[in-house]
Design a protein around this motif. Structure first.
Motif, PDB file in Angstrom:
ATOM      1  N   LEU A 105       1.166  -0.188  12.305  1.00  0.00           N
ATOM      2  CA  LEU A 105       0.538   0.955  12.984  1.00  0.00           C
ATOM      3  C   LEU A 105      -0.980   0.735  12.961  1.00  0.00           C
ATOM      4  N   CYS A 106      -1.524   0.378  14.122  1.00  0.00           N
ATOM      5  CA  CYS A 106      -2.948   0.009  14.207  1.00  0.00           C
ATOM      6  C   CYS A 106      -3.791   1.256  14.421  1.00  0.00           C
ATOM      7  N   THR A 107      -4.762   1.454  13.576  1.00  0.00           N
ATOM      8  CA  THR A 107      -5.558   2.680  13.659  1.00  0.00           C
ATOM      9  C   THR A 107      -7.003   2.411  13.248  1.00  0.00           C
ATOM     10  N   ASN A 108      -7.918   3.176  13.846  1.00  0.00           N
ATOM     11  CA  ASN A 108      -9.308   3.078  13.384  1.00  0.00           C
ATOM     12  C   ASN A 108      -9.508   3.907  12.111  1.00  0.00           C
ATOM     13  N   ARG A 120       6.072   7.865   5.224  1.00  0.00           N
ATOM     14  CA  ARG A 120       6.576   7.498   3.892  1.00  0.00           C
ATOM     15  C   ARG A 120       6.371   6.018   3.660  1.00  0.00           C
ATOM     16  N   PRO A 121       5.872   5.641   2.470  1.00  0.00           N
ATOM     17  CA  PRO A 121       5.699   4.212   2.191  1.00  0.00           C
ATOM     18  C   PRO A 121       7.027   3.473   2.326  1.00  0.00           C
ATOM     19  N   SER A 122       6.974   2.281   2.891  1.00  0.00           N
ATOM     20  CA  SER A 122       8.185   1.489   3.109  1.00  0.00           C
ATOM     21  C   SER A 122       7.773   0.036   3.289  1.00  0.00           C
ATOM     22  N   PRO A 123       8.645  -0.904   2.893  1.00  0.00           N
ATOM     23  CA  PRO A 123       8.339  -2.317   3.179  1.00  0.00           C
ATOM     24  C   PRO A 123       8.276  -2.570   4.678  1.00  0.00           C
ATOM     25  N   TYR A 124       8.801  -1.635   5.461  1.00  0.00           N
ATOM     26  CA  TYR A 124       8.825  -1.828   6.916  1.00  0.00           C
ATOM     27  C   TYR A 124       7.611  -1.211   7.619  1.00  0.00           C
ATOM     28  N   LEU A 125       6.731  -0.573   6.858  1.00  0.00           N
ATOM     29  CA  LEU A 125       5.578   0.083   7.503  1.00  0.00           C
ATOM     30  C   LEU A 125       4.256  -0.406   6.907  1.00  0.00           C
ATOM     31  N   THR A 126       3.368  -0.855   7.797  1.00  0.00           N
ATOM     32  CA  THR A 126       2.027  -1.282   7.392  1.00  0.00           C
ATOM     33  C   THR A 126       0.987  -0.557   8.232  1.00  0.00           C
ATOM     34  N   PHE A 127      -0.010   0.004   7.595  1.00  0.00           N
ATOM     35  CA  PHE A 127      -1.164   0.508   8.342  1.00  0.00           C
ATOM     36  C   PHE A 127      -2.122  -0.660   8.556  1.00  0.00           C
ATOM     37  N   SER A 128      -2.384  -0.960   9.819  1.00  0.00           N
ATOM     38  CA  SER A 128      -3.309  -2.043  10.164  1.00  0.00           C
ATOM     39  C   SER A 128      -4.631  -1.397  10.570  1.00  0.00           C
ATOM     40  N   ILE A 129      -5.602  -1.482   9.666  1.00  0.00           N
ATOM     41  CA  ILE A 129      -6.851  -0.720   9.853  1.00  0.00           C
ATOM     42  C   ILE A 129      -7.909  -1.585  10.535  1.00  0.00           C
ATOM     43  N   HIS A 130      -8.477  -1.025  11.586  1.00  0.00           N
ATOM     44  CA  HIS A 130      -9.504  -1.704  12.367  1.00  0.00           C
ATOM     45  C   HIS A 130     -10.811  -1.776  11.557  1.00  0.00           C
ATOM     46  N   LEU A 131     -11.237  -2.993  11.229  1.00  0.00           N
ATOM     47  CA  LEU A 131     -12.521  -3.210  10.523  1.00  0.00           C
ATOM     48  C   LEU A 131     -13.094  -4.533  11.020  1.00  0.00           C
ATOM     49  N   ARG A 159      -3.576   2.869   0.043  1.00  0.00           N
ATOM     50  CA  ARG A 159      -3.129   2.011  -1.054  1.00  0.00           C
ATOM     51  C   ARG A 159      -2.714   2.864  -2.265  1.00  0.00           C
ATOM     52  N   SER A 160      -3.482   3.932  -2.510  1.00  0.00           N
ATOM     53  CA  SER A 160      -3.160   4.777  -3.670  1.00  0.00           C
ATOM     54  C   SER A 160      -1.815   5.467  -3.496  1.00  0.00           C
ATOM     55  N   LYS A 161      -1.386   5.629  -2.251  1.00  0.00           N
ATOM     56  CA  LYS A 161      -0.097   6.275  -1.988  1.00  0.00           C
ATOM     57  C   LYS A 161       1.024   5.252  -1.815  1.00  0.00           C
ATOM     58  N   GLY A 162       0.701   3.985  -2.010  1.00  0.00           N
ATOM     59  CA  GLY A 162       1.747   2.960  -2.020  1.00  0.00           C
ATOM     60  C   GLY A 162       2.073   2.354  -0.668  1.00  0.00           C
ATOM     61  N   PHE A 163       1.213   2.528   0.326  1.00  0.00           N
ATOM     62  CA  PHE A 163       1.474   1.941   1.641  1.00  0.00           C
ATOM     63  C   PHE A 163       1.016   0.489   1.692  1.00  0.00           C
ATOM     64  N   ARG A 164       1.695  -0.297   2.502  1.00  0.00           N
ATOM     65  CA  ARG A 164       1.195  -1.622   2.854  1.00  0.00           C
ATOM     66  C   ARG A 164       0.001  -1.432   3.794  1.00  0.00           C
ATOM     67  N   VAL A 165      -1.071  -2.176   3.549  1.00  0.00           N
ATOM     68  CA  VAL A 165      -2.274  -2.048   4.397  1.00  0.00           C
ATOM     69  C   VAL A 165      -2.802  -3.446   4.725  1.00  0.00           C
ATOM     70  N   THR A 166      -3.119  -3.658   5.982  1.00  0.00           N
ATOM     71  CA  THR A 166      -3.845  -4.869   6.381  1.00  0.00           C
ATOM     72  C   THR A 166      -5.120  -4.443   7.105  1.00  0.00           C
ATOM     73  N   VAL A 167      -6.021  -5.386   7.255  1.00  0.00           N
ATOM     74  CA  VAL A 167      -7.252  -5.129   8.004  1.00  0.00           C
ATOM     75  C   VAL A 167      -7.200  -5.954   9.283  1.00  0.00           C
ATOM     76  N   THR A 189     -11.053  -7.124  -1.936  1.00  0.00           N
ATOM     77  CA  THR A 189     -11.172  -6.293  -3.142  1.00  0.00           C
ATOM     78  C   THR A 189     -10.573  -4.900  -2.937  1.00  0.00           C
ATOM     79  N   LEU A 190     -10.247  -4.553  -1.687  1.00  0.00           N
ATOM     80  CA  LEU A 190      -9.699  -3.221  -1.414  1.00  0.00           C
ATOM     81  C   LEU A 190      -8.185  -3.154  -1.665  1.00  0.00           C
ATOM     82  N   GLY A 191      -7.622  -4.287  -2.060  1.00  0.00           N
ATOM     83  CA  GLY A 191      -6.187  -4.294  -2.368  1.00  0.00           C
ATOM     84  C   GLY A 191      -5.315  -4.405  -1.132  1.00  0.00           C
ATOM     85  N   ILE A 192      -5.900  -4.905  -0.053  1.00  0.00           N
ATOM     86  CA  ILE A 192      -5.095  -5.051   1.169  1.00  0.00           C
ATOM     87  C   ILE A 192      -4.169  -6.253   1.044  1.00  0.00           C
TER      88      ILE A 192
END
Ligand code: SF4
Ligand code: SF4
Length: 387
Positions: A105-108, A120-131, A159-167, A189-192
């Motif tokens: 899920l790509c979001t700014n 809900r956090p899941s191995p199937y869901l990643t927030f892809s953050i625009h940076l 990350r604190s809520k357990g989601f997968r996150v990429t940049v 260092t952000l734990g992505i």
């Protein structure tokens, strides 16, 4: 490799199944664009230059899921516009996750704190953050101050809520390799989980045309960035950068692979239908069905050397599928690059030959001028309005 084993296994099994069946063209990632409206107006964006009526349109939950099922790709990327503006986004995402597809899920990230508890956090869901870089570079890229800080806060929250996150980082003209390397260090260092990186595609509809990198400049830039390597704050070497890409795609970015693009690997579905031929070219028409997209698109008209609109494209939506296919067919070559990293000195692989004529160049070059002027004015107006 930055993806979890379950994802590597399921995607690998999917590709093996297509190969065993002799399928020549198969989708890897569905690009699902649920809307074009955004709460930013970035200088390099080719998606928001639409009339108001179009920007107000939304893909329905039913249409989005029908596209997911019709396509069958194991991964679904949801860009936009800004997907979190869509009121049914959480329902669309939950339904795709239920199908055990890997959603990016790509979001700014501006709206992420407001909506995060709908997911809900899941191995199937990643927030892809625009940076797109450090604070100064990113805020310049999105044409608004303060967005970098909001994105970083949203990454920490997710990350604190357990989601997968990429940049998701797009590089433009005038990048400083040392600054980009320092940004990759900071991002890690952000734990992505990893960084998705690409040179920006020179959209004819983007508000500014001077921001884009040429093909050779992109390769030189990536070599210079990779030469810096990961460093800790005190300048010591630290753990590797983690990229959300195959090793051979990174090698391609560094100029060592003469790949042709495989746009069918990332088909795009949006409010207009199935976009021919890819996510980036927006003036080539639409197919009425996924099958028609795959079977009736004149694929040979597109790609490096075949179409002037493709001249400077090195985007992952065109070439990651090629690199993954190459890795699948040549695993030892891929392993070698994965272990040693891309080659950063010496001659680069020659580009594929240009086979289109001058007429094609003229046709493409003559189309965007009016659009660019129109987009520039729209961007200026939005900027002035503080959007
Ligand atoms: S590039 Fe910028 S303006 Fe375009 S969709 Fe992404 S955040 Fe919005
Ligand atoms: S090279 Fe491929 S992905 Fe890039 S613009 Fe052309 S068709 Fe699209």
């Amino acid at each position: 490799m930055s993806v979890p084993l379950i994802q590597a296994y399921r995607v690998g099994r999917y590709i093996a199944g297509r190969k065993l069946r002799g399928v020549k063209r198969y989708p890897l990632v569905l690009m699902l664009e649920p809307l074009f409206q955004c709460n930013l107006a970035c200088a390099g964006c080719g998606k928001i230059d639409h009339p108001k009526e179009t920007l107000q349109k939304r893909l329905s939950v039913e249409d989005a899921l029908r596209a997911v099922d019709e396509c069958g790709a194991p991964m679904v990327s949801i860009p936009g516009g800004e997907p979190l503006i869509h009121k049914d986004m959480a329902q669309i995402v939950a339904s795709i996750v239920q199908r055990r597809k890997f959603v990016y899920l790509c979001t700014n990230a501006i709206l992420l704190p407001k909506h995060i508890d709908e997911y809900r956090p899941s191995p199937y869901l990643t927030f892809s953050i625009h940076l797109d870089g450090n604070r100064e570079r990113h805020d310049e890229s999105v044409c608004q101050e303060g967005v970098f800080d909001k994105a970083v806060a949203a990454i920490r929250l997710a990350r604190s809520k357990g989601f997968r996150v990429t940049v998701n980082c797009t590089l433009f003209n005038g990048e400083n390799p040392a600054e980009v390397a320092a940004f990759f260090d900071e991002a890690m260092t952000l734990g992505i989980e990893g960084i998705t990186v690409s040179p920006g595609y020179s959209y004819h509809h983007a508000p500014r045309q001077d921001v884009f990198l040429g093909r050779s400049a992109s390769k030189r830039l990536f070599r210079e960035i990779f030469k810096r390597g990961p460093k800790s704050a005190d300048g010591e070497s630290r753990r590797r950068w983690s990229f959300n890409h195959s090793s051979l795609f990174l090698d391609f970015l560094a100029g060592n692979q003469a790949y042709q693009c495989t746009p069918w690997s990332t088909p795009t579905y949006n409010i207009f239908g199935w976009q021919r031929p890819c996510y980036l070219l927006t003036d080539e028409g639409y197919a009425p069905s996924f099958r028609s997209l795959m079977e009736d698109t004149a694929w040979d008209k597109y790609g490096v050397g075949r179409n002037p609109a493709c001249d400077n494209c090195m985007a992952h939506c065109g070439f990651e599928g090629t690199a993954v296919d190459d890795a699948f067919m040549h695993p030892l070559k891929a392993l070698k690059v994965a272990l040693r990293g891309p080659q950063l000195t010496g001659p680069m692989a020659p580009d594929l030959p240009i086979v289109y004529g001058e007429h094609a160049r003229h046709v493409v070059a003559s189309v965007p001028v009016a659009d660019v002027k129109r987009a520039t004015r729209a961007s200026d107006a939005q900027h002035t309005a503080g959007l």
